[in-house]
Design an enzyme around this catalytic site. Structure first.
Site, PDB file in Angstrom:
ATOM      1  CE  LYS A  10      -3.411  -2.668   2.476  1.00  0.00           C
ATOM      2  NZ  LYS A  10      -4.736  -2.657   3.024  1.00  0.00           N
ATOM      3  CG  HIS A  91      -6.813  -3.176  -2.774  1.00  0.00           C
ATOM      4  ND1 HIS A  91      -7.412  -2.484  -1.755  1.00  0.00           N
ATOM      5  CD2 HIS A  91      -6.083  -4.161  -2.192  1.00  0.00           C
ATOM      6  CE1 HIS A  91      -7.045  -3.035  -0.597  1.00  0.00           C
ATOM      7  NE2 HIS A  91      -6.243  -4.053  -0.837  1.00  0.00           N
ATOM      8  CD  GLU A  93      -6.797  -0.396   1.293  1.00  0.00           C
ATOM      9  OE1 GLU A  93      -5.695  -0.218   0.741  1.00  0.00           O
ATOM     10  OE2 GLU A  93      -6.931  -1.091   2.318  1.00  0.00           O
TER      11      GLU A  93
END
Ligand code: PEP
Length: 243
Positions: A10, A91, A93
């Protein structure tokens, strides 16, 4: 099937972290395929540090176009040039922070494949969707609309509520969802889909990895927080199946 253990760093990591991490993972006994997906800024460094090893490097996103006036974006051919072999797409996110929908994810997957990268397409339900009994329906719909025809990459099942929360579904729920994903992939893509790896992601840690990775149809893990420490990442990899 040999499992893939993929680390998603990340927006974490500094240049100073690369050498020690790369040295630790590249000398580890290879029980599984290993992949590390650092932020863009560390990609080339990781690729250089891991060159000649069996550990692959990937990115966490790409733009659907190969080049253009898109400030702040990075294209799939640029990632390939920097040494990436994989790219994580869709993803949760990215879906929530950047409003990425299935059509965008599919366009990115097509771009990744065209650039010679292996896409890891993420799908997964929210907690409300699971509680409403809609988890499989949501995931099937994400697969249908996010994967291009002839998709030959990796799918990662990541229940949104399990990411970074320390909570995981029961092993029965993971097994049921992975079986549903395999059936959906076969229906959507044909017999070649039997070979696709379906990763589980969401709070995989050294202490729960063995039970998750032992499940049928779990082709590896996508690991966030626990991939930042080489020791934890390797502990997870050490219980992966050789296939
Ligand atoms: C992820 O980022 O894909 C993830 C699964 O994170 P974590 O392992 O921290 O839950």
């Amino acid at each position: 099937m040999r499992q893939l253990i993929a680390g998603n760093w990340k927006m974490f990591g500094k240049l100073a972290d690369v050498t020690a991490f790369a040295n630790a993972v590249k000398t580890a006994p290879a029980g599984a395929d290993l992949l590390i997906c650092p932020p863009f800024t560390l990609l080339e460094r990781f690729a250089a540090a891991l060159q000649g090893s069996a550990v692959a490097v990937g990115a966490q996103d790409c733009h659907p176009l190969p080049q253009g006036a898109h400030t702040g974006d990075i294209s799939a051919p640029m990632l390939a040039e920097a040494g990436a072999a994989y790219v994580i797409l869709g993803h949760s996110e990215r879906r929530s922070d950047h409003g990425e929908n299935n059509a965008v994810v599919r366009a990115k997957a097509e771009a990744a494949i065209a650039a010679g990268l292996t896409p890891i397409v993420c799908v997964g339900e929210t907690e409300a969707e699971r509680e409403a009994g809609e988890a499989e329906h949501v995931v099937r719909s994400q697969l249908l609309h996010s994967l291009p025809p002839g998709f030959a990459g990796v799918v990662a099942y990541e229940p949104v509520w399990a990411i970074g929360s320390g909570r995981t579904p029961t092993v029965d729920d993971v097994a049921a969802m992975h079986a549903a994903i395999r059936a959906a992939l076969l229906a959507q893509l044909g017999p070649a889909a039997a070979e696709l790896r379906i990763l589980y992601g969401g709070s995989v840690k050294p202490d729960n990895a063995a039970s998750l990775l032992a499940l049928p149809e779990v082709g590896g893990a996508l690991v966030g927080g626990a991939s930042l420490k080489a020791e934890d990442f390797l502990a997870i990899a050490s219980v992966a199946q050789r296939g």
